[in-house]
Design a protein around this motif. Sequence first.
Motif, PDB file in Angstrom:
ATOM      1  N   ASN A  45       0.838  -1.211   0.000  1.00  0.00           N
ATOM      2  CA  ASN A  45       0.000   0.000   0.000  1.00  0.00           C
ATOM      3  C   ASN A  45       0.865   1.251   0.000  1.00  0.00           C
ATOM      4  N   GLN A  46       1.937   1.213   0.734  1.00  0.00           N
ATOM      5  CA  GLN A  46       2.835   2.356   0.852  1.00  0.00           C
ATOM      6  C   GLN A  46       3.607   2.579  -0.446  1.00  0.00           C
ATOM      7  N   GLU A  47       3.988   1.509  -1.111  1.00  0.00           N
ATOM      8  CA  GLU A  47       4.815   1.607  -2.309  1.00  0.00           C
ATOM      9  C   GLU A  47       4.028   2.064  -3.534  1.00  0.00           C
ATOM     10  N   VAL A  48       2.787   1.636  -3.672  1.00  0.00           N
ATOM     11  CA  VAL A  48       1.998   1.994  -4.854  1.00  0.00           C
ATOM     12  C   VAL A  48       0.944   3.054  -4.547  1.00  0.00           C
ATOM     13  N   ASP A  49       1.011   3.638  -3.343  1.00  0.00           N
ATOM     14  CA  ASP A  49       0.082   4.688  -2.915  1.00  0.00           C
ATOM     15  C   ASP A  49      -1.379   4.230  -3.030  1.00  0.00           C
ATOM     16  N   MET A  50      -1.672   3.076  -2.431  1.00  0.00           N
ATOM     17  CA  MET A  50      -3.011   2.502  -2.431  1.00  0.00           C
ATOM     18  C   MET A  50      -3.595   2.644  -1.024  1.00  0.00           C
ATOM     19  N   ARG A  51      -4.759   3.267  -0.946  1.00  0.00           N
ATOM     20  CA  ARG A  51      -5.389   3.467   0.357  1.00  0.00           C
ATOM     21  C   ARG A  51      -6.240   2.271   0.740  1.00  0.00           C
ATOM     22  N   GLY A  52      -6.150   1.915   1.999  1.00  0.00           N
ATOM     23  CA  GLY A  52      -6.940   0.805   2.523  1.00  0.00           C
ATOM     24  C   GLY A  52      -8.105   1.253   3.386  1.00  0.00           C
ATOM     25  N   PHE A  53      -8.140   2.541   3.730  1.00  0.00           N
ATOM     26  CA  PHE A  53      -9.193   3.095   4.575  1.00  0.00           C
ATOM     27  C   PHE A  53      -9.770   4.336   3.916  1.00  0.00           C
ATOM     28  N   SER A  54     -10.997   4.664   4.275  1.00  0.00           N
ATOM     29  CA  SER A  54     -11.622   5.860   3.699  1.00  0.00           C
ATOM     30  C   SER A  54     -10.950   7.136   4.205  1.00  0.00           C
ATOM     31  N   SER A  55     -10.412   7.101   5.394  1.00  0.00           N
ATOM     32  CA  SER A  55      -9.717   8.256   5.968  1.00  0.00           C
ATOM     33  C   SER A  55      -8.215   8.159   5.678  1.00  0.00           C
ATOM     34  N   GLN A  56      -7.673   9.194   5.066  1.00  0.00           N
ATOM     35  CA  GLN A  56      -6.244   9.200   4.760  1.00  0.00           C
ATOM     36  C   GLN A  56      -5.410   9.204   6.038  1.00  0.00           C
ATOM     37  N   PHE A  57      -5.892   9.898   7.074  1.00  0.00           N
ATOM     38  CA  PHE A  57      -5.189   9.953   8.354  1.00  0.00           C
ATOM     39  C   PHE A  57      -5.053   8.556   8.966  1.00  0.00           C
ATOM     40  N   ILE A  58      -6.155   7.810   9.009  1.00  0.00           N
ATOM     41  CA  ILE A  58      -6.124   6.459   9.574  1.00  0.00           C
ATOM     42  C   ILE A  58      -5.249   5.558   8.710  1.00  0.00           C
ATOM     43  N   ASP A  59      -5.314   5.725   7.401  1.00  0.00           N
ATOM     44  CA  ASP A  59      -4.499   4.926   6.490  1.00  0.00           C
ATOM     45  C   ASP A  59      -3.008   5.122   6.772  1.00  0.00           C
ATOM     46  N   GLU A  60      -2.603   6.363   6.959  1.00  0.00           N
ATOM     47  CA  GLU A  60      -1.194   6.643   7.270  1.00  0.00           C
ATOM     48  C   GLU A  60      -0.803   6.090   8.630  1.00  0.00           C
TER      49      GLU A  60
END
Length: 191
Positions: A45-60
């Motif tokens: 997810n980090q390498e291809v900039d793929m989000r796993g959550f609707s919130s970018q903050f929680i994803d990070e």
Amino acid sequence: MSVLKKISVLGIIGLICTSCSSIDIFKENAEIPIRKPYQTFVIINQEVDMRGFSSQFIDEQVQIKLQEELEKSGMVYDKEQPDVVIRYTSNEDRRQRTSSNYSNPYPYWGYRVWDPWAASRYMNPNYGTKTTNYELLQVIVDFIDPKQDKFLMTLTGVTEVTSPKTKSKRVLSTVDRILDTFISEISQAKE
């Protein structure tokens, strides 16, 4: 301290711990067994900039948590030749729960005049029901062996979130439980 007091204290602590929303972990998709302790990993997810959550903050936060905890366990982040590829996603499902409570907050005596129709569950269908909004949250983490291109396992953490304020904390607790399960599986693996 007597044995009875110790048991009582432990019972109270257990009751407090179980009164919180639980986190259930499910293991799926184990295509190949874990044969060796893995040394390196990459979070796709980090390498291809793929989000796993609707919130970018929680994803990070999840990316940071995954990387920190795996590095604490002795693994090294290596995006060139990882032993394990990690991919995560989530299912965030808003739901409602309706519960029945037929206790009458206005007794038929005392402060008001008795009115059988106002406090009847037959005449007022919403009498005694309470609706609670919550979110059923699933955190799904895939652990993949890149050499064989097969799943080592998929760990799914399921919990309920009742407040947007506590969502981030619940997600991170779920990720902790998932990583604890994965690390214990690695430590039990045969070389």
